[in-house]
Design a protein around this motif. Structure first.
Motif, PDB file in Angstrom:
ATOM      1  N   ASN A   1       0.827  -1.211   0.000  1.00 10.21           N
ATOM      2  CA  ASN A   1       0.000   0.000   0.000  1.00 10.21           C
ATOM      3  C   ASN A   1       0.858   1.257   0.000  1.00 10.21           C
ATOM      4  OD1 ASN A   1      -3.192  -0.214   0.425  1.00 10.21           O
ATOM      5  ND2 ASN A   1      -2.204  -2.045   1.248  1.00 10.21           N
ATOM      6  N   HIS A   2       1.954   1.220   0.721  1.00 10.35           N
ATOM      7  CA  HIS A   2       2.844   2.390   0.727  1.00 10.35           C
ATOM      8  C   HIS A   2       3.227   2.789  -0.689  1.00 10.35           C
ATOM      9  CE1 HIS A   2       4.315   1.407   5.087  1.00 10.35           C
ATOM     10  NE2 HIS A   2       3.192   2.096   5.083  1.00 10.35           N
ATOM     11  N   ILE A   3       3.588   1.814  -1.505  1.00  8.39           N
ATOM     12  CA  ILE A   3       4.100   2.195  -2.830  1.00  8.39           C
ATOM     13  C   ILE A   3       2.975   2.493  -3.827  1.00  8.39           C
ATOM     14  CG2 ILE A   3       6.379   1.195  -2.560  1.00  8.39           C
ATOM     15  CD1 ILE A   3       3.908  -0.714  -4.592  1.00  8.39           C
ATOM     16  N   ILE A   4       1.853   1.804  -3.724  1.00  6.51           N
ATOM     17  CA  ILE A   4       0.745   2.109  -4.628  1.00  6.51           C
ATOM     18  C   ILE A   4       0.248   3.533  -4.381  1.00  6.51           C
ATOM     19  CG2 ILE A   4      -1.665   1.557  -5.190  1.00  6.51           C
ATOM     20  CD1 ILE A   4      -0.930  -1.400  -4.856  1.00  6.51           C
ATOM     21  N   GLU A   5       0.178   3.916  -3.122  1.00 12.49           N
ATOM     22  CA  GLU A   5      -0.237   5.288  -2.809  1.00 12.49           C
ATOM     23  C   GLU A   5       0.851   6.297  -3.192  1.00 12.49           C
ATOM     24  OE1 GLU A   5      -2.457   5.621   1.134  1.00 12.49           O
ATOM     25  OE2 GLU A   5      -1.725   3.550   1.196  1.00 12.49           O
ATOM     26  N   ALA A   6       2.095   6.014  -2.813  1.00 12.16           N
ATOM     27  CA  ALA A   6       3.180   6.972  -3.075  1.00 12.16           C
ATOM     28  C   ALA A   6       3.364   7.246  -4.557  1.00 12.16           C
ATOM     29  CB  ALA A   6       4.482   6.463  -2.470  1.00 12.16           C
ATOM     30  N   ALA A   7       3.100   6.240  -5.375  1.00 10.44           N
ATOM     31  CA  ALA A   7       3.283   6.394  -6.823  1.00 10.44           C
ATOM     32  C   ALA A   7       2.144   7.147  -7.487  1.00 10.44           C
ATOM     33  CB  ALA A   7       3.439   5.021  -7.478  1.00 10.44           C
TER      34      ALA A   7
END
Length: 399
Positions: free
Chosen positions: A210-216
């Protein structure tokens, strides 16, 4: 792929804003860290951790030996729970002040390390308490040095400036972000994580995902965040099944931990949006809810909402589980379904109704998402307007 050539038993330094000692055996670097603390004139520390993992993993044995070797006095606070509370932080701070601690060591996952970061601020602000901090009654600019010994491959907090603590009586779970709480040093040792139960192995990895899907996909994302997101997603989808089947596989743990670390750096740069902002009310209302489980239940619905405006990025990031995505807006439901199917294959099958939530809770959860201090920052950088209607639709679609 290149992973097969990496000597996982050699401890390497990964330098971001934090110096991270990374690799199998990295826990032994606590001796060097304690030597550095002593050279800085720091010989009293407060240790902030949970109820058992710090001992069961073997981390504590090394820490105590390092304290003794370098003449460092310590006080131990080992009552941090998942979704730590302001009262726990205040209790730990009181112990630290009584000792005269000038550094904080957090041992655990995100809960323990976030609590430790909060203690580090409050040791510098003697007239403040944790509610003051998480209700934004002051803006800290200093904290005592923080050492993070990470026991999960999901948090990313060992290398970022974020912390989350709950205010139970208000059912708030705010997030803070200050440069003063980057850890001075962090230890990422996969050998400390082989005892993670299967469900926690899954949930912490879903947190990193989730961290990377949101951050991207935030309005503030950048090429660096997207680059890290792509690699983190590839590594998680490759190595999570192996870790679930073979918990003691150090190679799988190593790359899940690396994925978690770079995911933390990704969102430290790109920030987060819907999934975290909407999960915080869930685990504030139900403190026993695992953060990663809450995120996983929301993620497909979030993807369905944001995909039309982020289709090119998400098609690229999600390609390991949906290689036929073309990156066009009309694929939103297909992309969300691909994510849900992968989560189900990994064993995350729960929906909000399974946790006791119903349509009757949606208005309350939406109110909390819109009023909890700090969450407005996350919602403000969402790729689509975070209207009340959109938030309600995500919750409803996740039931």
């Amino acid at each position: 792929m290149w992973e097969s050539k990496m000597p996982i038993n050699e401890v390497r330094e990964i330098r971001c804003k934090t110096t991270v000692f990374f690799g199998v055996g990295a826990i032994k670097k606590i001796f060097d860290i304690c030597a550095d603390l002593k050279n800085r004139g720091i010989d009293k520390v407060v240790v902030v951790t949970g109820k058992g993992a710090y001992e069961k993993t073997g981390a504590w044995k090394h820490v105590v030996e390092a304290f003794n070797a370098h003449g460092i006095q310590y006080v131990l606070y080992n009552k941090v729970t998942p979704n730590p509370t302001t009262d726990q932080v205040d209790e730990a701070t009181k112990l630290g002040k009584e000792l005269g601690a000038r550094a904080v060591i957090g041992i655990g996952g995100g809960s323990a390390i976030d609590a430790a970061k909060s203690v580090a601020i409050l040791l510098e602000y003697h007239d403040k308490n944790c509610r003051d901090l998480y209700e934004f009654k002051f803006t800290p600019s200093k904290a005592v040095p923080i050492i993070a010994i990470n026991l999960t491959h999901g948090t990313g907090t060992e290398a970022d400036r974020f912390a989350v603590v709950s205010i139970p009586e208000k059912e708030y779970k705010p997030a803070i972000a200050y440069d003063c709480i980057y850890p001075l040093y962090s230890i990422d040792d996969p050998s400390l994580m082989t005892m993670l139960p299967r469900n926690q192995t899954l949930y912490v990895s879903v947190d990193a995902m989730n961290h990377i899907i949101e951050a991207a996909t935030t309005k503030t994302t950048n090429p660096f965040s997207i680059l890290l997101a792509k690699e983190a997603f590839r590594l998680i989808t490759k190595y999570l099944p192996q870790a679930l089947m073979h918990p003691e596989d150090l190679t799988a743990r190593y790359y899940l931990l690396y994925a978690s670390l770079i995911a933390g750096i990704s969102f430290d740069n790109g920030l987060l949006h819907f999934t975290h902002a909407l999960e915080h009310p869930l685990s504030a209302v139900k403190p026993d809810l695992a953060h990663g489980l809450g995120l996983g239940m929301l993620l497909p619905a979030v993807i369905k909402q944001i995909y039309p405006v982020c289709s090119e990025v998400l098609a690229d990031v999600l390609s390991p589980i949906a290689p036929d995505l073309l990156g066009v807006p009309g694929e939103a439901e297909y992309a969300a379904e691909a994510m849900e199917n992968w989560l189900r294959q990994m064993g995350l099958v729960e929906k909000l109704t399974d946790l006791g939530f119903s349509e009757n809770d949606i208005d309350k959860l939406t109110d909390l998402a819109l009023t909890t201090p700090g969450l407005d920052i996350l919602l403000s950088v969402a790729p689509i307007p975070a209207t009340r209607e959109v938030i309600k639709e995500i919750y409803k679609d996740s039931l």
